[in-house]
Structure formats: C-alpha cells, structure tokens
Design a protein around this motif. Sequence first.
Motif, PDB file in Angstrom:
ATOM      1  N   ALA A   1      -1.049   9.850  -3.215  1.00  0.00           N
ATOM      2  CA  ALA A   1      -2.213   9.540  -2.659  1.00  0.00           C
ATOM      3  C   ALA A   1      -2.477  10.717  -1.660  1.00  0.00           C
ATOM      4  O   ALA A   1      -1.355  11.292  -1.239  1.00  0.00           O
ATOM      5  CB  ALA A   1      -2.588   8.135  -1.964  1.00  0.00           C
TER       6      ALA A   1
ATOM      7  N   ASN B   1       0.758   6.825  -6.650  1.00  0.00           N
ATOM      8  CA  ASN B   1      -0.233   8.072  -7.043  1.00  0.00           C
ATOM      9  C   ASN B   1       0.053   9.010  -6.162  1.00  0.00           C
ATOM     10  O   ASN B   1      -0.710   9.993  -6.660  1.00  0.00           O
ATOM     11  CB  ASN B   1      -1.306   7.237  -6.960  1.00  0.00           C
ATOM     12  CG  ASN B   1      -0.950   5.790  -7.424  1.00  0.00           C
ATOM     13  OD1 ASN B   1      -1.417   6.342  -9.137  1.00  0.00           O
ATOM     14  ND2 ASN B   1      -0.428   4.444  -7.934  1.00  0.00           N
TER      15      ASN B   1
ATOM     16  N   SER C   1       0.773  -1.508   0.148  1.00  0.00           N
ATOM     17  CA  SER C   1       0.165   0.064  -0.158  1.00  0.00           C
ATOM     18  C   SER C   1       0.722   1.480  -0.079  1.00  0.00           C
ATOM     19  O   SER C   1       0.512   1.824  -0.498  1.00  0.00           O
ATOM     20  CB  SER C   1      -1.072  -0.108   1.297  1.00  0.00           C
ATOM     21  OG  SER C   1      -0.487  -0.085   2.428  1.00  0.00           O
ATOM     22  N   THR C   2       2.357   1.333   0.780  1.00  0.00           N
ATOM     23  CA  THR C   2       2.835   2.320   0.953  1.00  0.00           C
ATOM     24  C   THR C   2       3.483   2.790  -0.807  1.00  0.00           C
ATOM     25  O   THR C   2       3.138   3.540  -1.503  1.00  0.00           O
ATOM     26  CB  THR C   2       4.512   2.220   1.192  1.00  0.00           C
ATOM     27  OG1 THR C   2       3.492   1.908   3.137  1.00  0.00           O
ATOM     28  CG2 THR C   2       4.880   3.398   1.591  1.00  0.00           C
TER      29      THR C   2
ATOM     30  N   SER D   1       2.006   1.889  -3.276  1.00  0.00           N
ATOM     31  CA  SER D   1       0.746   2.205  -4.424  1.00  0.00           C
ATOM     32  C   SER D   1       0.860   4.140  -4.076  1.00  0.00           C
ATOM     33  O   SER D   1       0.415   5.432  -4.850  1.00  0.00           O
ATOM     34  CB  SER D   1      -0.535   2.141  -4.283  1.00  0.00           C
ATOM     35  OG  SER D   1      -1.757   2.615  -4.647  1.00  0.00           O
ATOM     36  N   TYR D   2       1.032   4.251  -2.422  1.00  0.00           N
ATOM     37  CA  TYR D   2       0.496   5.591  -1.907  1.00  0.00           C
ATOM     38  C   TYR D   2       1.159   6.904  -2.533  1.00  0.00           C
ATOM     39  O   TYR D   2       1.436   7.917  -2.849  1.00  0.00           O
ATOM     40  CB  TYR D   2       0.816   5.880  -0.224  1.00  0.00           C
ATOM     41  CG  TYR D   2      -0.747   4.912   0.039  1.00  0.00           C
ATOM     42  CD1 TYR D   2      -2.016   5.635  -0.302  1.00  0.00           C
ATOM     43  CD2 TYR D   2      -0.580   4.813   1.417  1.00  0.00           C
ATOM     44  CE1 TYR D   2      -3.592   4.776  -0.341  1.00  0.00           C
ATOM     45  CE2 TYR D   2      -1.716   3.894   2.293  1.00  0.00           C
ATOM     46  CZ  TYR D   2      -3.105   3.690   1.559  1.00  0.00           C
ATOM     47  OH  TYR D   2      -3.555   3.415   2.189  1.00  0.00           O
TER      48      TYR D   2
ATOM     49  N   GLN E   1      -1.663  11.568   2.396  1.00  0.00           N
ATOM     50  CA  GLN E   1      -1.016  10.252   2.804  1.00  0.00           C
ATOM     51  C   GLN E   1       0.445  10.902   3.515  1.00  0.00           C
ATOM     52  O   GLN E   1       0.987  11.309   2.071  1.00  0.00           O
ATOM     53  CB  GLN E   1      -0.240   9.416   2.149  1.00  0.00           C
ATOM     54  CG  GLN E   1      -1.465   8.234   2.060  1.00  0.00           C
ATOM     55  CD  GLN E   1      -2.205   7.948   3.339  1.00  0.00           C
ATOM     56  OE1 GLN E   1      -1.655   6.812   3.783  1.00  0.00           O
ATOM     57  NE2 GLN E   1      -3.518   7.228   3.126  1.00  0.00           N
TER      58      GLN E   1
END
Length: 329
Positions: free
Chosen positions: A29, A27, A20-21, A23-24, A32
């Motif tokens: 995010a 992207n 998830s890190t 991805s964040y 975050q």
Amino acid sequence: MGARRVTAVDVARRAGVAVSTVSYILNDAPGQTFTPATKDRVHAAVRELGYVPSAAARALRQGRSHNVLMLLPDMGIGEALAHVVDRLSDAMDQHGYSVVFRRSRAGRSATALVAELAPAAVVALARLTPDEVAGLESAGVPLVQDVGGRDGITDREVLQADIGRAQAQHLLDLGHRRLVYGAPDDERLEPLARNRVAGVLATTRQAGLPDPDVVPVPLDADAAADVVRAWLDASEPPTAVCAYNDLVALAVLAGAARHGVACPADLAVVGVDDVVAARLSVPPLTTVDFHPDELTAELTEVLLDRLLARPAEPRTSWTGVELVRRGST
C-alpha cells in the motif's frame, strides 16, 4: 468437513500485528511505512500458515481482478472453438491471468457481467452490441473482439466468408457446377453459417452459376440419408456439397453411404475445421483449415498488448484459410 480457510486475521495474530497492517504489507500500500522486522514477521506468518489472499477481495480493492472474461457465442462449442479456448487459457495462465468463460445470452449484457466480475479485460468471441462496447470503453476495460486477417485485427465476418469462398472455389476448380450448401440444423449457428454461405454465393455468382440451395443437415445418419436422397432425386442433382463444418460433412458422408452413393465420384464433400475425425472418415474428408493455433497466438499477443499497455504492433502471423484436400473431393 474441510479445513477452515486461513484468513488475514490468522496471519495478524501469528505476526502480532493489526489486520490492516497485514493488508498494507501484502498489497504494498502506498504511503505506508513499516520496519523490516514487521514485514518479515508478516511474510513469515503467511508462509507458515499457507495463507492465500482472496482474489475476490483483491479485485474489490484494486477495481480489477486477474481474470480475463471470455464471452462465447450461445451455441455448442465444437472442437475448433474448444481448441482456441484451451490454448488461450494456457497462454494467459503463464502471465498470471485466469480465463473465465460466460455465454452471451439474451437478457444478460456484457456490461452487467463486467460489473459483476471486474475482469482485467474482455475477449468477445460473441458479437457485442454498440451499447455494450461503449459500456466497456466507459468502464476502461480493454476489449479484444476480432483477430486474424491480412491486415491484423479484422471483422470475423471476413474470416467466415473466406471459408465459404475456399470451399466453393475448390469445387469449381474441380469442374463442379451444381453445388449445394449443407447447413447446420442448430439455429444458434445461423450467424456463422450465414457468413460462410455468403462466401459461397459470392464465388458461384462470380462464376456465373445459380445460387446453391441451402439445406439443413441433421447430425444423424438416417436423417442425413433423407437429405442426400432428396438431393439426388432433384431434376438437376448437385454434384458437390459445401458443408458448414466437418460434423455436417461427416453426416453427409454417412447419409450418402446409406444409399450407396460414392464420394467423391457421385458427390464431392468439403467440410470446415479439420477436426481429427476428418482424417479418419471413409473417404478422408477434404476440409478448410483456418489455423486456430495461429489465431490464438495472435489473440494472445493482442490481449497482452491491451493488458500491459504495450505499444500495439502489426500482427501478421495468421496465414489465412487453407484448403486441405483429401479423398472426399
């Protein structure tokens, strides 16, 4: 067997962080926060492993891809349309967009294609139904349908009728009074042909002349020769032909040659598209050029206006249709 695709899991393992890190961080995010060191480790792992994020996954997250859906008519793609498609693809690639092509066919709506592909925008060279247009509007997908014309975006039927008018007017200016229209024998081209014929009819009627016959011409020398023979055997044979496009016009020239018919002395011929072969035929083909390069440039700018939410500006780059006279008239 090819090498396994590098995934976000691989990047996470190399960087020592959660998936998830990855991805964040990749992207950006919102909401975050990560230390610069963590970000550096993730980006370094991406570079070392050659990781390329999945476009499909990104589209699902963002609700839109970086693809532009181009809906083409359900017909053969001639040289002129292929040129438009090629130039638009090159232009959009420079702005980070890929052009995806689909044919508009019965039973497959534009709305369903948009739901399946999640494009950033739709360019419709095929005619959409009012329901399809409403569906795209409700989905918030930018749509570009018609470009070209003296007033910027205009209906494509105007362009097709202008083509027919240019053909007929040229022949009338040369003194021809008995015209015939060489139509395509592919029924899928009938909508375009119908609008071009309308331009021819408007011109001949304004001149007080009878409506030209509309006769399909096969793209075969022997079959085209039969058509030309029938024209010449008529009680009042035509002296000039408005052809649907250059391919039909070239078929007429081939058919005329089979019977020793001199062009343009016995039969003048005008095509449409200004394809390369038009300049190489015997005689070289008179044609109508609708400047696809200019139309594509205008199409690109209108599309970018919609994609980037730029203020739309009047587009006047298109110079209209142009009669290119050569030896066949």
